[in-house]
Design an enzyme around this catalytic site. Structure first.
Site, mmCIF file in Angstrom:
data_model
loop_
_atom_site.group_PDB
_atom_site.id
_atom_site.type_symbol
_atom_site.label_atom_id
_atom_site.label_comp_id
_atom_site.label_asym_id
_atom_site.label_seq_id
_atom_site.Cartn_x
_atom_site.Cartn_y
_atom_site.Cartn_z
ATOM 1 N N LYS A 154 -28.852 19.326 28.831
ATOM 2 C CA LYS A 154 -30.131 18.641 28.607
ATOM 3 C C LYS A 154 -31.154 19.679 28.207
ATOM 4 O O LYS A 154 -31.279 20.721 28.862
ATOM 5 C CB LYS A 154 -30.563 17.967 29.924
ATOM 6 C CG LYS A 154 -31.851 17.204 29.812
ATOM 7 C CD LYS A 154 -31.606 15.769 29.390
ATOM 8 C CE LYS A 154 -32.847 15.076 28.891
ATOM 9 N NZ LYS A 154 -33.094 15.238 27.426
ATOM 10 N N GLN B 184 -33.577 26.808 30.537
ATOM 11 C CA GLN B 184 -33.486 25.366 30.804
ATOM 12 C C GLN B 184 -32.523 25.068 31.957
ATOM 13 O O GLN B 184 -32.754 24.145 32.736
ATOM 14 C CB GLN B 184 -33.002 24.660 29.523
ATOM 15 C CG GLN B 184 -33.205 23.164 29.523
ATOM 16 C CD GLN B 184 -34.627 22.762 29.195
ATOM 17 O OE1 GLN B 184 -35.222 23.264 28.260
ATOM 18 N NE2 GLN B 184 -35.188 21.859 29.976
ATOM 19 N N LYS C 289 -34.451 25.564 35.172
ATOM 20 C CA LYS C 289 -35.531 24.581 35.252
ATOM 21 C C LYS C 289 -34.968 23.207 35.641
ATOM 22 O O LYS C 289 -35.470 22.537 36.528
ATOM 23 C CB LYS C 289 -36.213 24.492 33.883
ATOM 24 C CG LYS C 289 -37.378 23.546 33.832
ATOM 25 C CD LYS C 289 -37.892 23.379 32.421
ATOM 26 C CE LYS C 289 -38.245 24.702 31.790
ATOM 27 N NZ LYS C 289 -38.991 24.552 30.549
ATOM 28 N N LYS D 149 -30.227 23.695 24.580
ATOM 29 C CA LYS D 149 -31.420 23.715 23.709
ATOM 30 C C LYS D 149 -30.938 23.748 22.267
ATOM 31 O O LYS D 149 -29.825 24.207 21.995
ATOM 32 C CB LYS D 149 -32.260 24.959 23.995
ATOM 33 C CG LYS D 149 -33.686 24.871 23.511
ATOM 34 C CD LYS D 149 -34.600 24.159 24.482
ATOM 35 C CE LYS D 149 -35.972 23.919 23.887
ATOM 36 N NZ LYS D 149 -36.903 23.357 24.862
ATOM 37 N N GLY E 40 -37.378 16.331 22.694
ATOM 38 C CA GLY E 40 -38.291 17.012 21.779
ATOM 39 C C GLY E 40 -38.689 18.387 22.285
ATOM 40 O O GLY E 40 -38.374 18.779 23.405
ATOM 41 N N ASP E 41 -39.359 19.125 21.452
ATOM 42 C CA ASP E 41 -39.974 20.414 21.808
ATOM 43 C C ASP E 41 -40.980 20.684 20.688
ATOM 44 O O ASP E 41 -41.405 19.732 20.004
ATOM 45 C CB ASP E 41 -38.898 21.513 21.928
ATOM 46 C CG ASP E 41 -39.445 22.823 22.510
ATOM 47 O OD1 ASP E 41 -39.791 22.859 23.689
ATOM 48 O OD2 ASP E 41 -39.549 23.819 21.751
ATOM 49 N N ASN F 85 -48.469 18.624 22.337
ATOM 50 C CA ASN F 85 -48.140 17.650 23.377
ATOM 51 C C ASN F 85 -48.479 18.148 24.789
ATOM 52 O O ASN F 85 -49.131 17.449 25.563
ATOM 53 C CB ASN F 85 -46.643 17.298 23.261
ATOM 54 C CG ASN F 85 -46.174 16.432 24.393
ATOM 55 O OD1 ASN F 85 -45.652 16.925 25.383
ATOM 56 N ND2 ASN F 85 -46.385 15.132 24.284
ATOM 57 N N SER G 5 -37.658 13.240 31.430
ATOM 58 C CA SER G 5 -36.521 12.920 30.562
ATOM 59 C C SER G 5 -35.337 12.482 31.426
ATOM 60 O O SER G 5 -34.602 11.563 31.066
ATOM 61 C CB SER G 5 -36.109 14.135 29.734
ATOM 62 O OG SER G 5 -36.936 14.272 28.610
HETATM 63 P P1 NDP Z 1 -46.251 21.022 19.930
HETATM 64 O O1 NDP Z 1 -45.533 21.283 18.667
HETATM 65 O O2 NDP Z 1 -46.689 19.641 20.248
HETATM 66 O O3 NDP Z 1 -47.543 21.952 20.023
HETATM 67 C C1 NDP Z 1 -47.483 23.334 19.944
HETATM 68 C C2 NDP Z 1 -48.914 23.808 19.889
HETATM 69 O O4 NDP Z 1 -48.980 25.228 20.014
HETATM 70 C C3 NDP Z 1 -49.590 23.481 18.567
HETATM 71 O O5 NDP Z 1 -50.933 23.195 18.829
HETATM 72 C C4 NDP Z 1 -49.442 24.786 17.795
HETATM 73 O O6 NDP Z 1 -50.391 24.963 16.783
HETATM 74 C C5 NDP Z 1 -49.698 25.759 18.901
HETATM 75 N N1 NDP Z 1 -49.236 27.102 18.606
HETATM 76 C C6 NDP Z 1 -48.035 27.505 18.143
HETATM 77 N N2 NDP Z 1 -47.993 28.843 18.028
HETATM 78 C C7 NDP Z 1 -49.206 29.266 18.458
HETATM 79 C C8 NDP Z 1 -49.787 30.536 18.607
HETATM 80 N N3 NDP Z 1 -49.125 31.635 18.288
HETATM 81 N N4 NDP Z 1 -51.066 30.602 19.090
HETATM 82 C C9 NDP Z 1 -51.735 29.492 19.425
HETATM 83 N N5 NDP Z 1 -51.227 28.265 19.294
HETATM 84 C C10 NDP Z 1 -49.995 28.166 18.815
HETATM 85 O O7 NDP Z 1 -45.312 21.609 21.087
HETATM 86 P P2 NDP Z 1 -45.302 21.265 22.624
HETATM 87 O O8 NDP Z 1 -46.693 21.072 23.112
HETATM 88 O O9 NDP Z 1 -44.288 20.236 22.869
HETATM 89 O O10 NDP Z 1 -44.702 22.624 23.220
HETATM 90 C C11 NDP Z 1 -45.528 23.749 23.540
HETATM 91 C C12 NDP Z 1 -44.746 24.669 24.462
HETATM 92 O O11 NDP Z 1 -44.369 23.954 25.643
HETATM 93 C C13 NDP Z 1 -43.448 25.243 23.900
HETATM 94 O O12 NDP Z 1 -43.239 26.520 24.429
HETATM 95 C C14 NDP Z 1 -42.398 24.292 24.455
HETATM 96 O O13 NDP Z 1 -41.121 24.892 24.519
HETATM 97 C C15 NDP Z 1 -42.964 24.048 25.834
HETATM 98 N N6 NDP Z 1 -42.477 22.848 26.495
HETATM 99 C C16 NDP Z 1 -42.648 21.612 25.946
HETATM 100 C C17 NDP Z 1 -42.215 20.493 26.615
HETATM 101 C C18 NDP Z 1 -42.482 19.115 26.112
HETATM 102 O O14 NDP Z 1 -42.187 18.163 26.842
HETATM 103 N N7 NDP Z 1 -43.053 18.950 24.925
HETATM 104 C C19 NDP Z 1 -41.476 20.608 27.879
HETATM 105 C C20 NDP Z 1 -41.426 21.944 28.415
HETATM 106 C C21 NDP Z 1 -41.883 23.008 27.708
HETATM 107 P P3 NDP Z 1 -49.997 24.753 15.220
HETATM 108 O O15 NDP Z 1 -50.100 23.285 15.013
HETATM 109 O O16 NDP Z 1 -50.996 25.556 14.513
HETATM 110 O O17 NDP Z 1 -48.587 25.273 15.043
#
Ligand code: NDP
Length: 448
Positions: free
Chosen positions: A93, A114, A117, A129, A168-169, A243, A380
């Site tokens: 997962k 993962q 976690k 992943k 998703g991620d 997200n 999830s």
């Molecule tokens: P999204 O794609 O929804 O959002 C990522 C965000 O981070 C965007 O706003 C992006 O901006 C920004 N970003 C990327 N690189 C940088 C950077 N170098 N500096 C500043 N901002 C940056 O992803 P998620 O919110 O889903 O995921 C974010 C993190 O959380 C990841 O590490 C992911 O692995 C982790 N995560 C997510 C989960 C989930 O349920 N979604 C669960 C557990 C962990 P831009 O649009 O400019 O690229």
């Protein structure tokens, strides 16, 4: 190398020799192995069973070509990955990431983390992943659909509701999950809970979208309360605006905090009056625009080019929610200098090892991703349960279960750290607590 135990040192050296180019994976492995020193010392049977050697090798790695046709009629080719890391305690997962930086090292680091976690959530989920170096930014919906369909046309043969259940991620939200689910169903002629993060009309769970951000705040709230602090009246800086970041903003605000800064990969905004998550949702989820656009809604806010500077914004609590290694030592120093007393990771491995050490040495409460962002995968897991039951729970029911899971993760993590003489070190506590259940399952299942 900071690992002192000879057995763990040998395992880590083997990894550095086999995978010298996989720097993110080595970074994640080193952190976990270092935390496990007291556990391995107390359990010599693990070395005899080659347990750690097995744990650092994925059970299976799949890499494949993803050809698709863009709107101009040109053939594009991306690389697809799925790393099925460990299935000792349940089906693999873990999410799928679509981002140009994706490579095998990043997917292996994420898959490895993962496993621990998922174990921490208390739900029966193994670790995996996947993803692609495809960049959804600037692509039309039709291009994203053709890419997702091609990606699933290969991936479908490796996954299944009892085998491997992706989610998703970064770069993979409801739209991408929908296209991939549609293609899986079409190829397999089967309606099953093979992906999570699905839309509500076709088997998704209420509160899944909010879960990682909410869960991060539930965990942080517990960590703060255990140390006589709270979100009430606190100034919070959140990096990212995706997200995780958006719903962390919503929940932190509900808990009484003011979120004063957020970023994307181009820059960050500061709004001392508090950033309304609904505005951010509109900019990022509806318009898919840059964060700079926030100034059109709130002209009194400030925009600064370059995302790194966000750690210079004075705050009480920082929640890095963007990407790996986004909070380096200089950022940690700026946070400490400005009086920040808590950092909890919403993104995976956002804090570099030297920054983590600096924060801990300076008495900053530190919630590591494995524990603090486990709410997404936990929900999830609840989506999988609902799909198996062919039932749908209410938002309140899912949210209450998520809250309980996050409180338990905090408690188990803190207790594991204390049991092994590292009270307050939640990095070590999360690694140990996550490891114990997998280790016990693997020991029972023989050499597999
Ligand atoms: P999204 O794609 O929804 O959002 C990522 C965000 O981070 C965007 O706003 C992006 O901006 C920004 N970003 C990327 N690189 C940088 C950077 N170098 N500096 C500043 N901002 C940056 O992803 P998620 O919110 O889903 O995921 C974010 C993190 O959380 C990841 O590490 C992911 O692995 C982790 N995560 C997510 C989960 C989930 O349920 N979604 C669960 C557990 C962990 P831009 O649009 O400019 O690229």
């Amino acid at each position: 190398m900071s690992i002192k135990n000879a057995y763990l040192q040998g395992v880590y050296e083997g990894l550095t020799q086999r995978y010298p180019e996989q720097k993110e994976f080595l970074q994640a492995a080193e952190e976990v192995l270092e935390s496990l020193e007291p556990v391995v010392a107390a359990h010599p049977e693990y070395e005899a069973a080659g347990l750690i050697e097995r744990m650092v090798e994925p059970e299976r790695v799949v890499m494949f070509r993803v050809p698709w046709v863009d709107d101009a009629g040109k053939v594009q080719v991306n690389r697809g990955y799925r790393v099925e890391f460990n299935s000792a305690i349940g089906p693999y997962k873990g999410g799928l990431r679509f981002h140009p930086s994706v490579n095998l090292s990043i997917i292996k680091f994420l898959g490895f983390e993962q496993c621990f976690k998922n174990s921490l959530t208390g739900l029966p989920m193994g670790g995996g992943k996947g993803g692609s170096d495809f960049d959804p930014h600037g692509k039309s919906d039709a291009e994203v659909m053709r890419f997702c369909q091609s990606f699933m046309t290969e991936l479908y043969r490796h996954i299944g509701p009892n085998t491997d259940v992706p989610a998703g991620d970064i770069g993979v939200g409801g739209r991408e999950i929908g296209y991939m689910f549609g293609q899986y169903k079409r190829i397999c002629n089967e309606f099953t809970g093979v992906l999570t993060g699905k839309g509500i009309p076709y088997g998704g769970s209420l509160a899944r979208t909010e879960a990682t951000g909410y869960g991060l705040c539930y965990f942080t709230d517990e960590m703060l309360k255990a140390n006589g602090k709270s979100f009430q009246g606190a100034k919070v800086v959140i990096s990212g605006s995706g997200n995780v970041a958006i719903y962390a903003n919503q929940k932190a605000t509900q808990l009484g905090a003011k979120v004063i800064a957020m970023s994307d990969s181009n820059g960050y905004i500061v709004d001392e009056n508090g950033i309304d998550y609904k505005v951010m949702k509109e900019i990022k989820e509806v318009k898919r625009a840059r964060i700079k656009t926030y100034l059109d809604y709130v002209p009194s806010a400030k925009y600064v080019e370059g995302s790194q500077g966000i750690w210079n914004v004075a705050c009480d609590i920082a929640l890095p929610c963007a990407t790996q290694n986004e909070l380096p030592l200089e950022g940690a120093k700026a946070l400490v200098a400005n009086g920040c007393y808590a950092v909890a990771e919403g993104a995976n491995m956002p804090t570099t090892p030297d920054a983590t050490a600096y924060l801990q040495e300076n008495g900053v409460l530190f919630g590591p991703a494995k524990a603090s962002n486990a709410g997404g995968v936990a929900t999830s897991g609840l989506e999988m349960s609902q799909n198996s039951l062919r039932l749908a729970w209410t938002f309140e029911e899912v949210d209450a279960r998520l809250h309980d899971i996050m409180v338990n993760i905090y408690k188990n993590t803190a207790a594991a750290a204390e049991e092994y003489g590292m009270k307050g070190n939640l990095v070590a506590g999360a690694n140990i607590a996550g490891f114990q259940k997998i280790a016990s399952a693997m020991m029972s299942q023989g050499v597999v």
